[in-house]
Structures are given as C-alpha cells and as structure tokens.
Design a protein around this motif. Structure first.
Motif, PDB file in Angstrom:
ATOM      1  N   LEU A   1      25.704  22.461 -15.024  1.00  0.00           N
ATOM      2  CA  LEU A   1      24.935  21.274 -15.416  1.00  0.00           C
ATOM      3  C   LEU A   1      23.917  20.904 -14.346  1.00  0.00           C
ATOM      4  O   LEU A   1      22.784  20.527 -14.666  1.00  0.00           O
ATOM      5  CB  LEU A   1      25.880  20.101 -15.694  1.00  0.00           C
ATOM      6  N   GLU A   2      24.306  21.027 -13.078  1.00  0.00           N
ATOM      7  CA  GLU A   2      23.373  20.748 -11.985  1.00  0.00           C
ATOM      8  C   GLU A   2      22.213  21.733 -12.010  1.00  0.00           C
ATOM      9  O   GLU A   2      21.053  21.349 -11.825  1.00  0.00           O
ATOM     10  CB  GLU A   2      24.089  20.814 -10.636  1.00  0.00           C
ATOM     11  N   ARG A   3      22.518  23.011 -12.230  1.00  0.00           N
ATOM     12  CA  ARG A   3      21.471  24.034 -12.296  1.00  0.00           C
ATOM     13  C   ARG A   3      20.532  23.755 -13.470  1.00  0.00           C
ATOM     14  O   ARG A   3      19.312  23.802 -13.332  1.00  0.00           O
ATOM     15  CB  ARG A   3      22.097  25.417 -12.450  1.00  0.00           C
ATOM     16  N   ASP A   4      21.098  23.424 -14.634  1.00  0.00           N
ATOM     17  CA  ASP A   4      20.280  23.129 -15.802  1.00  0.00           C
ATOM     18  C   ASP A   4      19.378  21.921 -15.560  1.00  0.00           C
ATOM     19  O   ASP A   4      18.209  21.923 -15.956  1.00  0.00           O
ATOM     20  CB  ASP A   4      21.151  22.884 -17.033  1.00  0.00           C
ATOM     21  N   ALA A   5      19.911  20.887 -14.914  1.00  0.00           N
ATOM     22  CA  ALA A   5      19.115  19.696 -14.614  1.00  0.00           C
ATOM     23  C   ALA A   5      17.973  20.042 -13.663  1.00  0.00           C
ATOM     24  O   ALA A   5      16.846  19.551 -13.830  1.00  0.00           O
ATOM     25  CB  ALA A   5      20.000  18.603 -14.017  1.00  0.00           C
ATOM     26  N   LEU A   6      18.236  20.900 -12.681  1.00  0.00           N
ATOM     27  CA  LEU A   6      17.195  21.318 -11.743  1.00  0.00           C
ATOM     28  C   LEU A   6      16.106  22.118 -12.454  1.00  0.00           C
ATOM     29  O   LEU A   6      14.914  21.893 -12.243  1.00  0.00           O
ATOM     30  CB  LEU A   6      17.799  22.140 -10.602  1.00  0.00           C
ATOM     31  N   VAL A   7      16.504  23.041 -13.320  1.00  0.00           N
ATOM     32  CA  VAL A   7      15.524  23.849 -14.061  1.00  0.00           C
ATOM     33  C   VAL A   7      14.702  22.944 -14.982  1.00  0.00           C
ATOM     34  O   VAL A   7      13.474  23.087 -15.080  1.00  0.00           O
ATOM     35  CB  VAL A   7      16.211  24.978 -14.858  1.00  0.00           C
ATOM     36  N   GLN A   8      15.344  21.990 -15.658  1.00  0.00           N
ATOM     37  CA  GLN A   8      14.614  21.077 -16.542  1.00  0.00           C
ATOM     38  C   GLN A   8      13.633  20.229 -15.754  1.00  0.00           C
ATOM     39  O   GLN A   8      12.481  20.053 -16.156  1.00  0.00           O
ATOM     40  CB  GLN A   8      15.583  20.183 -17.323  1.00  0.00           C
ATOM     41  N   LYS A   9      14.055  19.713 -14.615  1.00  0.00           N
ATOM     42  CA  LYS A   9      13.163  18.896 -13.776  1.00  0.00           C
ATOM     43  C   LYS A   9      11.970  19.727 -13.316  1.00  0.00           C
ATOM     44  O   LYS A   9      10.829  19.248 -13.332  1.00  0.00           O
ATOM     45  CB  LYS A   9      13.928  18.344 -12.571  1.00  0.00           C
ATOM     46  N   THR A  10      12.218  20.958 -12.913  1.00  0.00           N
ATOM     47  CA  THR A  10      11.140  21.842 -12.465  1.00  0.00           C
ATOM     48  C   THR A  10      10.176  22.141 -13.609  1.00  0.00           C
ATOM     49  O   THR A  10       8.950  22.139 -13.417  1.00  0.00           O
ATOM     50  CB  THR A  10      11.727  23.147 -11.896  1.00  0.00           C
ATOM     51  N   THR A  11      10.707  22.367 -14.801  1.00  0.00           N
ATOM     52  CA  THR A  11       9.871  22.624 -15.979  1.00  0.00           C
ATOM     53  C   THR A  11       9.002  21.398 -16.279  1.00  0.00           C
ATOM     54  O   THR A  11       7.806  21.528 -16.556  1.00  0.00           O
ATOM     55  CB  THR A  11      10.750  22.975 -17.190  1.00  0.00           C
ATOM     56  N   ASP A  12       9.588  20.203 -16.210  1.00  0.00           N
ATOM     57  CA  ASP A  12       8.831  18.967 -16.442  1.00  0.00           C
ATOM     58  C   ASP A  12       7.723  18.803 -15.405  1.00  0.00           C
ATOM     59  O   ASP A  12       6.582  18.458 -15.752  1.00  0.00           O
ATOM     60  CB  ASP A  12       9.763  17.745 -16.388  1.00  0.00           C
ATOM     61  N   GLU A  13       8.044  19.040 -14.137  1.00  0.00           N
ATOM     62  CA  GLU A  13       7.055  18.894 -13.070  1.00  0.00           C
ATOM     63  C   GLU A  13       5.939  19.923 -13.201  1.00  0.00           C
ATOM     64  O   GLU A  13       4.770  19.613 -12.945  1.00  0.00           O
ATOM     65  CB  GLU A  13       7.727  18.984 -11.707  1.00  0.00           C
ATOM     66  N   LEU A  14       6.276  21.137 -13.599  1.00  0.00           N
ATOM     67  CA  LEU A  14       5.269  22.179 -13.791  1.00  0.00           C
ATOM     68  C   LEU A  14       4.304  21.789 -14.905  1.00  0.00           C
ATOM     69  O   LEU A  14       3.090  21.942 -14.770  1.00  0.00           O
ATOM     70  CB  LEU A  14       5.953  23.516 -14.104  1.00  0.00           C
ATOM     71  N   ARG A  15       4.835  21.263 -16.016  1.00  0.00           N
ATOM     72  CA  ARG A  15       3.970  20.829 -17.119  1.00  0.00           C
ATOM     73  C   ARG A  15       3.018  19.729 -16.655  1.00  0.00           C
ATOM     74  O   ARG A  15       1.833  19.754 -16.974  1.00  0.00           O
ATOM     75  CB  ARG A  15       4.811  20.334 -18.299  1.00  0.00           C
ATOM     76  N   GLN A  16       3.540  18.776 -15.891  1.00  0.00           N
ATOM     77  CA  GLN A  16       2.691  17.693 -15.397  1.00  0.00           C
ATOM     78  C   GLN A  16       1.631  18.217 -14.432  1.00  0.00           C
ATOM     79  O   GLN A  16       0.466  17.815 -14.504  1.00  0.00           O
ATOM     80  CB  GLN A  16       3.543  16.623 -14.723  1.00  0.00           C
ATOM     81  N   MET A  17       2.019  19.123 -13.550  1.00  0.00           N
ATOM     82  CA  MET A  17       1.085  19.682 -12.575  1.00  0.00           C
ATOM     83  C   MET A  17      -0.028  20.470 -13.277  1.00  0.00           C
ATOM     84  O   MET A  17      -1.200  20.370 -12.908  1.00  0.00           O
ATOM     85  CB  MET A  17       1.824  20.601 -11.602  1.00  0.00           C
ATOM     86  N   LEU A  18       0.337  21.232 -14.304  1.00  0.00           N
ATOM     87  CA  LEU A  18      -0.644  22.029 -15.044  1.00  0.00           C
ATOM     88  C   LEU A  18      -1.422  21.190 -16.055  1.00  0.00           C
ATOM     89  O   LEU A  18      -2.380  21.677 -16.649  1.00  0.00           O
ATOM     90  CB  LEU A  18       0.056  23.180 -15.778  1.00  0.00           C
ATOM     91  N   GLN A  19      -0.986  19.966 -16.258  1.00  0.00           N
ATOM     92  CA  GLN A  19      -1.554  19.086 -17.276  1.00  0.00           C
ATOM     93  C   GLN A  19      -1.563  19.779 -18.639  1.00  0.00           C
ATOM     94  O   GLN A  19      -2.544  19.768 -19.374  1.00  0.00           O
ATOM     95  CB  GLN A  19      -2.958  18.621 -16.876  1.00  0.00           C
ATOM     96  N   ALA A  20      -0.432  20.387 -18.950  1.00  0.00           N
ATOM     97  CA  ALA A  20      -0.278  21.122 -20.212  1.00  0.00           C
ATOM     98  C   ALA A  20       0.495  20.276 -21.221  1.00  0.00           C
ATOM     99  O   ALA A  20       1.200  19.341 -20.849  1.00  0.00           O
ATOM    100  CB  ALA A  20       0.473  22.426 -19.956  1.00  0.00           C
ATOM    101  N   ASP A  21       0.334  20.615 -22.489  1.00  0.00           N
ATOM    102  CA  ASP A  21       1.084  19.933 -23.539  1.00  0.00           C
ATOM    103  C   ASP A  21       2.515  20.431 -23.621  1.00  0.00           C
ATOM    104  O   ASP A  21       3.408  19.709 -24.040  1.00  0.00           O
ATOM    105  CB  ASP A  21       0.421  20.142 -24.904  1.00  0.00           C
ATOM    106  N   ARG A  22       2.729  21.701 -23.227  1.00  0.00           N
ATOM    107  CA  ARG A  22       4.052  22.286 -23.364  1.00  0.00           C
ATOM    108  C   ARG A  22       4.250  23.385 -22.322  1.00  0.00           C
ATOM    109  O   ARG A  22       3.361  24.166 -22.048  1.00  0.00           O
ATOM    110  CB  ARG A  22       4.209  22.905 -24.754  1.00  0.00           C
ATOM    111  N   VAL A  23       5.472  23.433 -21.765  1.00  0.00           N
ATOM    112  CA  VAL A  23       5.916  24.541 -20.912  1.00  0.00           C
ATOM    113  C   VAL A  23       7.282  24.942 -21.440  1.00  0.00           C
ATOM    114  O   VAL A  23       8.132  24.087 -21.677  1.00  0.00           O
ATOM    115  CB  VAL A  23       6.004  24.137 -19.420  1.00  0.00           C
ATOM    116  N   VAL A  24       7.471  26.237 -21.661  1.00  0.00           N
ATOM    117  CA  VAL A  24       8.774  26.722 -22.131  1.00  0.00           C
ATOM    118  C   VAL A  24       9.256  27.851 -21.230  1.00  0.00           C
ATOM    119  O   VAL A  24       8.462  28.579 -20.647  1.00  0.00           O
ATOM    120  CB  VAL A  24       8.740  27.226 -23.595  1.00  0.00           C
ATOM    121  N   LEU A  25      10.563  27.949 -21.113  1.00  0.00           N
ATOM    122  CA  LEU A  25      11.190  29.111 -20.489  1.00  0.00           C
ATOM    123  C   LEU A  25      11.857  29.869 -21.623  1.00  0.00           C
ATOM    124  O   LEU A  25      12.647  29.306 -22.384  1.00  0.00           O
ATOM    125  CB  LEU A  25      12.217  28.702 -19.443  1.00  0.00           C
ATOM    126  N   TYR A  26      11.517  31.118 -21.714  1.00  0.00           N
ATOM    127  CA  TYR A  26      11.978  31.952 -22.811  1.00  0.00           C
ATOM    128  C   TYR A  26      12.895  33.024 -22.248  1.00  0.00           C
ATOM    129  O   TYR A  26      12.541  33.706 -21.287  1.00  0.00           O
ATOM    130  CB  TYR A  26      10.768  32.592 -23.495  1.00  0.00           C
TER     131      TYR A  26
END
Length: 84
Positions: free
Chosen positions: A31-56
């Motif tokens: 759960l800690e790892r998942d929360a870290l990955v989700q936070k990083t994904t959110d921050e990456l989207r904000q930094m890129l100013q993108a509408d969506r970032v996905v990990l596939y």
C-alpha cells in the motif's frame, strides 16, 4: 500443568500470529508503494501540464492493463482496462 494438546495449540497459534504479521507487513508495504507511485504519477501529470498520465503494465507482448492513472476528469478514467 499444561497438557501436550495445550502446548501444541499454543505453538500453532504463535505460528499463525507470525504468519498473519508477515502478511500484514507485506500488505502495508504494498500500500505504501502504491501510494508513492500514485503520488509520483500525479506530480508528473502536474509538472507536464498534461490531462492524463498512465502507467501501463505489459504482461504479454502488446497485452496489458492500466495500473496507475492520474487525470483531470475522473469520469474519463481508463484505470484497470485491459487491451489485447
């Protein structure tokens, strides 16, 4: 005086407790790892100013699923979708 049955039962319960503790620890780490990955994904989207970032996650050649997603409009989510 404790009977052999009581000693065996106590030993079995101790093993179960240790087993449950290991499972709980792995779950907490996951759960800690998942929360870290989700936070990083959110921050990456904000930094890129993108509408969506996905990990596939590809589990076979060109087959996989969206395992993490960050997006502006939650109703457009593709989280968990499998493509084949």
């Amino acid at each position: 005086m404790r009977s052999n049955f009581d000693e065996l039962n106590s030993h079995s319960l101790d093993q179960q407790d240790r087993g449950l503790s290991r499972i709980a620890k792995r779950l907490a780490q996951s759960l800690e790892r998942d929360a870290l990955v989700q936070k990083t994904t959110d921050e990456l989207r904000q930094m890129l100013q993108a509408d969506r970032v996905v990990l596939y996650y590809f589990y076979q050649r060109w087959k996989g699923q969206v395992t993490f997603e960050s997006l502006n409009a939650e109703h457009l989510s593709i989280f968990g979708i499998n493509w084949r």
